[in-house]
Write a protein that holds these residues in place. Structure first.
Motif, PDB file in Angstrom:
ATOM      1  N   UNK A 148       0.808  -1.216   0.000  1.00 26.50           N
ATOM      2  CA  UNK A 148       0.000   0.000   0.000  1.00 26.50           C
ATOM      3  C   UNK A 148       0.845   1.272   0.000  1.00 26.50           C
ATOM      4  N   UNK A 149       2.137   1.151   0.212  1.00 30.46           N
ATOM      5  CA  UNK A 149       2.990   2.326   0.378  1.00 30.46           C
ATOM      6  C   UNK A 149       2.965   3.251  -0.829  1.00 30.46           C
ATOM      7  N   UNK A 150       2.797   2.685  -2.029  1.00 36.45           N
ATOM      8  CA  UNK A 150       2.908   3.494  -3.246  1.00 36.45           C
ATOM      9  C   UNK A 150       1.586   3.691  -3.983  1.00 36.45           C
ATOM     10  N   UNK A 151       0.465   3.452  -3.326  1.00 31.67           N
ATOM     11  CA  UNK A 151      -0.825   3.590  -4.005  1.00 31.67           C
ATOM     12  C   UNK A 151      -1.007   4.995  -4.553  1.00 31.67           C
ATOM     13  N   UNK A 152      -1.604   5.077  -5.741  1.00 34.93           N
ATOM     14  CA  UNK A 152      -1.831   6.374  -6.386  1.00 34.93           C
ATOM     15  C   UNK A 152      -3.296   6.804  -6.306  1.00 34.93           C
ATOM     16  N   UNK A 153      -4.230   5.838  -6.416  1.00 32.94           N
ATOM     17  CA  UNK A 153      -5.658   6.169  -6.476  1.00 32.94           C
ATOM     18  C   UNK A 153      -6.304   6.084  -5.097  1.00 32.94           C
ATOM     19  N   UNK A 154      -5.746   6.792  -4.127  1.00 33.11           N
ATOM     20  CA  UNK A 154      -6.223   6.662  -2.751  1.00 33.11           C
ATOM     21  C   UNK A 154      -7.640   7.193  -2.574  1.00 33.11           C
ATOM     22  N   UNK A 155      -8.043   8.174  -3.370  1.00 34.78           N
ATOM     23  CA  UNK A 155      -9.406   8.696  -3.246  1.00 34.78           C
ATOM     24  C   UNK A 155     -10.439   7.716  -3.778  1.00 34.78           C
ATOM     25  N   UNK A 156     -10.019   6.859  -4.703  1.00 37.43           N
ATOM     26  CA  UNK A 156     -10.957   5.905  -5.298  1.00 37.43           C
ATOM     27  C   UNK A 156     -10.958   4.562  -4.585  1.00 37.43           C
ATOM     28  N   UNK A 157      -9.987   4.353  -3.693  1.00 37.26           N
ATOM     29  CA  UNK A 157      -9.841   3.044  -3.051  1.00 37.26           C
ATOM     30  C   UNK A 157      -9.886   3.174  -1.539  1.00 37.26           C
ATOM     31  N   UNK A 158     -10.467   2.190  -0.916  1.00 34.62           N
ATOM     32  CA  UNK A 158     -10.424   2.068   0.522  1.00 34.62           C
ATOM     33  C   UNK A 158      -9.388   1.015   0.867  1.00 34.62           C
ATOM     34  N   UNK A 159      -8.602   1.261   1.904  1.00 33.68           N
ATOM     35  CA  UNK A 159      -7.489   0.356   2.213  1.00 33.68           C
ATOM     36  C   UNK A 159      -7.487  -0.014   3.690  1.00 33.68           C
ATOM     37  N   UNK A 160      -6.806  -1.101   3.971  1.00 35.50           N
ATOM     38  CA  UNK A 160      -6.628  -1.558   5.351  1.00 35.50           C
ATOM     39  C   UNK A 160      -5.287  -2.261   5.449  1.00 35.50           C
ATOM     40  N   UNK A 161      -4.411  -1.752   6.291  1.00 33.75           N
ATOM     41  CA  UNK A 161      -3.074  -2.330   6.444  1.00 33.75           C
ATOM     42  C   UNK A 161      -3.149  -3.606   7.275  1.00 33.75           C
ATOM     43  N   UNK A 162      -2.504  -4.648   6.785  1.00 32.90           N
ATOM     44  CA  UNK A 162      -2.390  -5.902   7.529  1.00 32.90           C
ATOM     45  C   UNK A 162      -1.074  -5.979   8.296  1.00 32.90           C
ATOM     46  N   UNK A 163       0.001  -5.495   7.662  1.00 33.57           N
ATOM     47  CA  UNK A 163       1.334  -5.621   8.260  1.00 33.57           C
ATOM     48  C   UNK A 163       2.150  -4.365   7.978  1.00 33.57           C
ATOM     49  N   UNK A 164       2.737  -3.802   9.028  1.00 36.57           N
ATOM     50  CA  UNK A 164       3.778  -2.777   8.889  1.00 36.57           C
ATOM     51  C   UNK A 164       5.108  -3.501   9.057  1.00 36.57           C
ATOM     52  N   UNK A 165       5.796  -3.772   7.959  1.00 40.09           N
ATOM     53  CA  UNK A 165       7.015  -4.587   8.019  1.00 40.09           C
ATOM     54  C   UNK A 165       8.255  -3.695   8.033  1.00 40.09           C
ATOM     55  N   UNK A 166       9.038  -3.689   9.125  1.00 39.45           N
ATOM     56  CA  UNK A 166      10.252  -2.858   9.181  1.00 39.45           C
ATOM     57  C   UNK A 166      11.344  -3.408   8.274  1.00 39.45           C
ATOM     58  N   UNK A 167      12.228  -2.515   7.862  1.00 36.34           N
ATOM     59  CA  UNK A 167      13.381  -2.914   7.051  1.00 36.34           C
ATOM     60  C   UNK A 167      14.557  -3.267   7.961  1.00 36.34           C
ATOM     61  N   UNK A 168      15.320  -4.283   7.543  1.00 40.60           N
ATOM     62  CA  UNK A 168      16.545  -4.635   8.252  1.00 40.60           C
ATOM     63  C   UNK A 168      17.653  -4.950   7.249  1.00 40.60           C
ATOM     64  N   UNK A 169      18.867  -4.881   7.728  1.00 36.66           N
ATOM     65  CA  UNK A 169      20.044  -5.152   6.894  1.00 36.66           C
ATOM     66  C   UNK A 169      20.377  -6.629   6.945  1.00 36.66           C
ATOM     67  N   UNK A 170      20.479  -7.251   5.748  1.00 36.70           N
ATOM     68  CA  UNK A 170      20.869  -8.662   5.658  1.00 36.70           C
ATOM     69  C   UNK A 170      22.379  -8.754   5.481  1.00 36.70           C
TER      70      UNK A 170
END
Length: 296
Positions: A148-170
């Motif tokens: 969902x981070x890069x959605x463009x049509x936010x006014x036309x779409x309803x959204x619900x986040x399931x997971x906020x996934x943090x970034x880590x260094x491999x």
């Protein structure tokens, strides 16, 4: 008061013994005794007369037993009705997914949905995020499972986040950065890096690299998560990836370490999207209910 307490109370009332009831409901005698005591405190009433011969219902206990049986019967009836509705419900559901999400979320969501609604036909469209958005807005698919981070049509779409996934260094095992008490983005940028490009990951990476005064040392770009794992594990380079994609080993069985970066707070947000405004198809509501139940 809980349904478990009511179930325990009914067992003791019917069997007249803590030990016999404990075997029936598969808990210890001490746990069952405590549950009955807490129930009596909650109700401010003595439900049993205790004696060497066992547990005998008081007058208040008999009254509460009638109510308890009614409560248990109502709950069981509600469960049966819901399960019957789920299994009888028929229809079609078209789900849109992006490639990275399909690899880490799709199988679990489809399995749980089809267990609840076995008569619903499900089809899946996998494509890039902007095309999945296009299909959602046009009503050609019912629901999307995507980043969902890069959605463009936010006014036309309803959204619900399931997971906020943090970034880590491999990192590979025995890498010098593993000895650091704290690792920064600048530390990572100075190392040879492998960039995952699948599902707009390169775009997401650019957003957190902007805070640095210099460009990261990216030596390879790939669309394959497995390639990133193998290359990191073999010591070819490091990589910054969201936690949803992390596995502690590569296909070759080599270990992959993951460490947080103290100055990187971005997350990759994965969730659901559906068309806003119009009445949702019944199967979308059913899908949302199943997915929400598994991601509390």
């Amino acid at each position: 008061m809980t349904l478990k307490q009511i179930r325990y109370f009914i067992a003791v009332a019917e069997l007249g013994s803590i030990s016999a009831a404990a075997q029936t409901v598969f808990i210890s005698q001490s746990t069952l005794t405590l549950a009955i005591q807490q129930l009596e405190e909650e109700l401010d009433a003595a439900l049993f007369t205790r004696s060497a011969k066992g547990m005998t219902l008081t007058h208040q206990g008999h009254q509460f037993l009638r109510q308890s049986n009614l409560i248990q019967s109502t709950v069981q009836s509600a469960k049966r009705n819901l399960q019957a509705f789920n299994y009888q419900e028929e229809g079609e559901l078209v789900i849109g997914v992006t490639s990275l999400v399909a690899g880490y979320f799709l199988a679990d969501l489809l399995t749980r949905f089809q267990l609840a609604y076995p008569k619903v036909g499900v089809s899946v469209v996998e494509d890039e995020r902007h095309y999945v958005e296009h299909l959602l807005v046009n009503g050609e698919i019912d629901v999307g499972v995507l980043i969902l981070s890069n959605l463009e049509n936010r006014q036309a779409l309803q959204t619900e986040v399931l997971v906020h996934s943090p970034y880590r260094l491999w990192l590979p095992t025995r890498h010098p950065l593993l000895d650091y008490d704290s690792i920064s983005l600048a530390d990572a940028a100075a190392e040879p890096l492998i960039q995952l490009n699948a599902d707009e990951m390169a775009h997401n990476a650019r957003s957190f690299w902007r805070q640095l005064d210099h460009s990261p040392n990216i030596i390879l770009r790939t669309n394959s998560t497995e390639a990133v794992r193998s290359l990191v594990a073999s010591g070819f380079g490091l990589s910054i990836q969201p936690d949803i994609t992390h596995r502690p080993w590569s296909l070759e069985g080599d270990i992959i370490e993951a460490r947080s970066l103290h100055d990187l707070n971005d997350t990759l947000d994965v969730g659901l999207a559906w068309r806003r405004g119009s009445q949702r198809p019944a199967m979308v509501d059913a899908f949302l209910s199943v997915v929400r139940g598994g991601h509390r």
